[in-house]
Write a protein that holds these residues in place. Sequence first.
Motif, mmCIF file in Angstrom:
data_model
loop_
_atom_site.group_PDB
_atom_site.id
_atom_site.type_symbol
_atom_site.label_atom_id
_atom_site.label_comp_id
_atom_site.label_asym_id
_atom_site.label_seq_id
_atom_site.Cartn_x
_atom_site.Cartn_y
_atom_site.Cartn_z
ATOM 1 N N UNK A 181 -5.557 6.028 -2.889
ATOM 2 C CA UNK A 181 -5.160 4.698 -3.363
ATOM 3 C C UNK A 181 -4.014 4.105 -2.544
ATOM 4 N N UNK A 182 -3.637 4.752 -1.446
ATOM 5 C CA UNK A 182 -2.457 4.322 -0.681
ATOM 6 C C UNK A 182 -2.508 2.865 -0.202
ATOM 7 N N UNK A 183 -3.692 2.299 0.171
ATOM 8 C CA UNK A 183 -3.670 0.884 0.598
ATOM 9 C C UNK A 183 -3.275 -0.079 -0.518
ATOM 10 N N UNK A 184 -3.424 0.334 -1.784
ATOM 11 C CA UNK A 184 -3.149 -0.567 -2.905
ATOM 12 C C UNK A 184 -1.773 -0.356 -3.517
ATOM 13 N N UNK A 185 -1.018 0.626 -3.042
ATOM 14 C CA UNK A 185 0.260 0.944 -3.663
ATOM 15 C C UNK A 185 1.367 0.013 -3.166
ATOM 16 N N UNK A 186 2.424 -0.042 -3.961
ATOM 17 C CA UNK A 186 3.567 -0.909 -3.635
ATOM 18 C C UNK A 186 4.521 -0.152 -2.704
ATOM 19 N N UNK A 187 4.670 -0.583 -1.446
ATOM 20 C CA UNK A 187 5.526 0.166 -0.516
ATOM 21 C C UNK A 187 6.998 0.167 -0.915
ATOM 22 N N UNK A 188 7.486 -0.929 -1.509
ATOM 23 C CA UNK A 188 8.894 -0.985 -1.912
ATOM 24 C C UNK A 188 9.198 0.037 -2.998
ATOM 25 N N UNK A 189 8.312 0.142 -3.985
ATOM 26 C CA UNK A 189 8.509 1.107 -5.072
ATOM 27 C C UNK A 189 8.468 2.533 -4.545
#
Length: 333
Positions: A145-153
Amino acid sequence: MNPPAKLIFTISLILGTTITISSNHWIMAWAGLEINTLAILPMISKSHHPRSIEAATKYFLTQAAASALVLFSSMTNAWHTGQWDITQLSHPTSSLILTSAIAMKLGLVPFHFWFPEVLQGSPLLTGLLLSTIMKLPPMTLLYMTSPSLNPTLLTFLAILSAAIGGWMGLNQTQIRKIMAFSSISHLGWMAIIIVYNPKLTLLNFYLYTMMTATVFLTLNSIKVHKLSTLMTAWTKIPSLNAMLLLTLLSLAGLPPLTGFLPKWLIIQELTKQEMIPAATLMALLSLLSLFFYLRLAYCTTITLPPHTTNHMKQWRTGKPTNFLIAVLATMSM
């Protein structure tokens, strides 16, 4: 624990891990996670000590809550998008809930409180499973699911994990708790890069698994649980003690050992993504964990007057575990 029960739990553990890492449907992934949780619980509590029962209870409650959040996240995503595919996590709220659930399963800060206590109450071999194999299914879900995750969080959680993992490990004398905070710190390095380069996260996880397996198997062979007993462990099996020293230095990330490679590549990738402040902060925070790794390595090199050399026979007879440790140590250096 009798052999048939141990065989059943081991097969269930392998089955649950396989189901989760090979599934494309959220319900199948959730089922694999539940099988994993139920299979590891008897291994944690097999000594029937109050601390083991407490560790099993804490582990069950935490993993059950995290699995419920995974199911809730997938249902929310399916309600809005009509998709149960793991790779189709497109709803922002579902992504946020899933990140929290996987952080709870892995033991990322601020959901890390259960992991040191559970590892401290578990046998060394069960602690090895908790630190390596049990982290593979949630890490796989994070990878898919890495493409959909929030990078800042994820960056925020990673920096907190590196900081807390290094800071809380400084004043520990129990080796299992030190390894728990070491795991939290390493998970921070994996979480910060998974959105930008997921394959680098897998490389870091594989190398961490080999190094941690070497440390736990060595500690189990020489029957060491505290720093005070580690200081005299060199008289039992000097060859294993030398391997433990090099593996700890590799786990600390000192060049030219293998553990330096993933940290170097992660810092390089963060620099390419114009995240120089985050890369600098992670490099500085790794110095905290470096301190207690060096303290562990120092304890393995303290040379007190030897009592006897009879324990040398334990290494020379060549146990299968010692051979496995030698192979893992060679791969992780």
